[in-house]
Design a protein around this motif. Structure first.
Motif, mmCIF file in Angstrom:
data_model
loop_
_atom_site.group_PDB
_atom_site.id
_atom_site.type_symbol
_atom_site.label_atom_id
_atom_site.label_comp_id
_atom_site.label_asym_id
_atom_site.label_seq_id
_atom_site.Cartn_x
_atom_site.Cartn_y
_atom_site.Cartn_z
ATOM 1 N N LEU A 31 37.848 34.579 49.765
ATOM 2 C CA LEU A 31 38.308 35.519 48.747
ATOM 3 C C LEU A 31 37.405 36.749 48.709
ATOM 4 C CD1 LEU A 31 39.122 33.057 45.825
ATOM 5 C CD2 LEU A 31 40.593 33.821 47.705
ATOM 6 N N ILE A 32 36.107 36.541 48.870
ATOM 7 C CA ILE A 32 35.173 37.667 48.907
ATOM 8 C C ILE A 32 35.461 38.542 50.121
ATOM 9 C CG2 ILE A 32 32.742 38.300 49.177
ATOM 10 C CD1 ILE A 32 32.045 35.766 47.554
ATOM 11 N N ILE A 33 35.718 37.902 51.263
ATOM 12 C CA ILE A 33 36.047 38.659 52.482
ATOM 13 C C ILE A 33 37.306 39.482 52.264
ATOM 14 C CG2 ILE A 33 36.814 38.450 54.880
ATOM 15 C CD1 ILE A 33 34.987 35.992 55.113
ATOM 16 N N ALA A 34 38.348 38.852 51.712
ATOM 17 C CA ALA A 34 39.616 39.556 51.503
ATOM 18 C C ALA A 34 39.438 40.741 50.565
ATOM 19 C CB ALA A 34 40.651 38.581 50.932
ATOM 20 N N HIS A 35 38.760 40.515 49.455
ATOM 21 C CA HIS A 35 38.551 41.581 48.475
ATOM 22 C C HIS A 35 37.739 42.718 49.083
ATOM 23 C CE1 HIS A 35 37.830 42.438 43.930
ATOM 24 N NE2 HIS A 35 37.765 43.562 44.629
ATOM 25 N N ALA A 53 45.639 41.325 53.889
ATOM 26 C CA ALA A 53 46.922 41.916 54.256
ATOM 27 C C ALA A 53 48.011 41.545 53.253
ATOM 28 C CB ALA A 53 47.323 41.458 55.655
ATOM 29 N N LEU A 54 48.001 40.287 52.804
ATOM 30 C CA LEU A 54 49.003 39.806 51.854
ATOM 31 C C LEU A 54 48.937 40.568 50.535
ATOM 32 C CD1 LEU A 54 51.170 37.675 51.052
ATOM 33 C CD2 LEU A 54 49.274 36.221 50.287
ATOM 34 N N ILE A 55 47.717 40.896 50.104
ATOM 35 C CA ILE A 55 47.538 41.600 48.834
ATOM 36 C C ILE A 55 47.589 43.114 49.028
ATOM 37 C CG2 ILE A 55 45.938 42.041 46.938
ATOM 38 C CD1 ILE A 55 47.213 39.284 46.848
ATOM 39 N N GLY A 56 46.929 43.602 50.062
ATOM 40 C CA GLY A 56 46.744 45.043 50.227
ATOM 41 C C GLY A 56 48.023 45.812 50.497
ATOM 42 N N ASN A 94 31.549 44.715 44.686
ATOM 43 C CA ASN A 94 32.712 44.467 43.829
ATOM 44 C C ASN A 94 33.317 43.104 44.128
ATOM 45 O OD1 ASN A 94 32.746 46.901 42.381
ATOM 46 N ND2 ASN A 94 33.925 47.960 43.952
ATOM 47 N N ALA A 95 33.482 42.810 45.419
ATOM 48 C CA ALA A 95 34.095 41.545 45.822
ATOM 49 C C ALA A 95 33.251 40.354 45.402
ATOM 50 C CB ALA A 95 34.302 41.543 47.341
ATOM 51 N N VAL A 96 31.953 40.437 45.646
ATOM 52 C CA VAL A 96 31.064 39.322 45.303
ATOM 53 C C VAL A 96 31.071 39.079 43.790
ATOM 54 C CG1 VAL A 96 28.653 38.564 45.245
ATOM 55 C CG2 VAL A 96 29.592 39.583 47.326
ATOM 56 N N ALA A 97 30.936 40.143 43.006
ATOM 57 C CA ALA A 97 30.864 39.989 41.550
ATOM 58 C C ALA A 97 32.179 39.457 40.975
ATOM 59 C CB ALA A 97 30.509 41.326 40.901
ATOM 60 N N GLU A 98 33.284 40.065 41.360
ATOM 61 C CA GLU A 98 34.566 39.667 40.771
ATOM 62 C C GLU A 98 34.967 38.255 41.167
ATOM 63 O OE1 GLU A 98 37.866 42.390 40.692
ATOM 64 O OE2 GLU A 98 36.551 44.109 41.044
ATOM 65 N N GLU A 99 34.891 37.940 42.443
ATOM 66 C CA GLU A 99 35.353 36.611 42.869
ATOM 67 C C GLU A 99 34.424 35.509 42.381
ATOM 68 O OE1 GLU A 99 38.273 36.764 43.760
ATOM 69 O OE2 GLU A 99 38.226 38.914 44.143
#
Length: 266
Positions: free
Chosen positions: A240-244, A127-130, A171-176
């Motif tokens: 972070l993975i969850i958030a992304h 929510a903070l980022i999105g 995407n989330a797993v790879a990037e974070e």
């Protein structure tokens, strides 16, 4: 909030490497890994931004689709989608393998089952980022600093929504894993300060989103600063993975479901 802005003792305690030969090996590892993953994507995105700026209509007159069909046949297209998803997961696996070979296992890098509170952190970070990110995108589009980002143009197959969810998770797993867990750990090993490593990680994240425009790059730099500091202070990667993943799922699936009914999304 001020405490989160200040550097602290790193949650992942990796002593700096002093041996010159070992330091060179670490640098080569980082350079080669980035050149086949997000460093390559960053250079490509910079060239894409330059091309958009020089095209008729400038940056604001261009459009980019994130998830596209790759074959006319539905099953072949699905195969390509799954192959791309597997490649992203393999990228994360390679980063974790390299850390493991250096003595930093997945648990120490933050890949541990999350507690309920950390799942809540993930939702809160999303929510903070999105929400501000959406506002930044709208503002950048109005100023002609962002291309039109189309989350998906996948054909309406039975597997479209599951594939979009898997893309978001991959995407989330790879990037974070690579941009936060791996890179910050390796830069710490090279003796970088927490702030310098954080800046490098955030700038890398922003660079490979520049294909979206200046707004996309700046928004992702901010995301990188927040996510990187969270990891530095907690040592937890899964939130972070969850958030992304939540951010991407909302964007991908939301667009796929709502675009046919809301003309302004097209």
């Amino acid at each position: 909030m001020r405490d989160w802005l200040r550097p602290s003792a790193p949650a992942v305690d990796v002593p700096p490497q002093s041996d010159p030969r070992a330091r060179r090996i670490i640098w080569l590892e980082i350079v080669f890994l980035l050149l086949i993953t997000f460093g390559y994507s960053g250079i490509s995105a910079i060239l894409s931004l330059a091309q958009s700026a020089l095209s008729p209509g400038g940056i604001g007159g261009q459009a980019v689709a994130l998830n596209t069909s790759r074959a006319q046949n539905g099953l072949i297209d699905l195969g390509y989608q799954l192959l791309g998803i597997a490649r992203l997961i393999a990228t994360a696996g390679l980063a974790m393998y390299l850390l493991w070979r250096s003595g930093v296992g997945p648990r120490l890098a933050g890949l541990v089952p999350p507690r309920v509170r950390e799942c809540a952190h993930g939702i809160g970070l999303a929510a903070l980022i999105g929400l501000p990110g959406l506002g930044l995108y709208v503002a950048a589009r109005a100023l002609g600093l962002n291309v039109e980002v189309v989350p998906t143009t996948l054909d309406d197959h039975w597997w479209r929504i599951p594939a979009l969810v898997l893309w978001a998770i991959a995407n989330a797993v790879a990037e974070e894993t690579l941009v936060v867990g791996y890179l910050l750990t390796r830069l710490r090993r090279l003796g970088w300060s927490p702030n310098a490593a954080l800046a490098a990680s955030a700038l890398l994240r922003g660079s490979y989103h520049l294909y979206q425009g200046v707004g996309g790059g700046l928004g992702n730099v901010a995301m990188g600063l927040i996510f990187g500091r969270y990891w530095q202070r907690t040592g937890r990667l899964v939130p972070l993975i969850i958030a992304h993943a939540v951010i991407d799922i909302v964007a991908f699936v939301g667009y796929a479901l709502l675009a046919p009914h809301l003309g302004w999304l097209n």
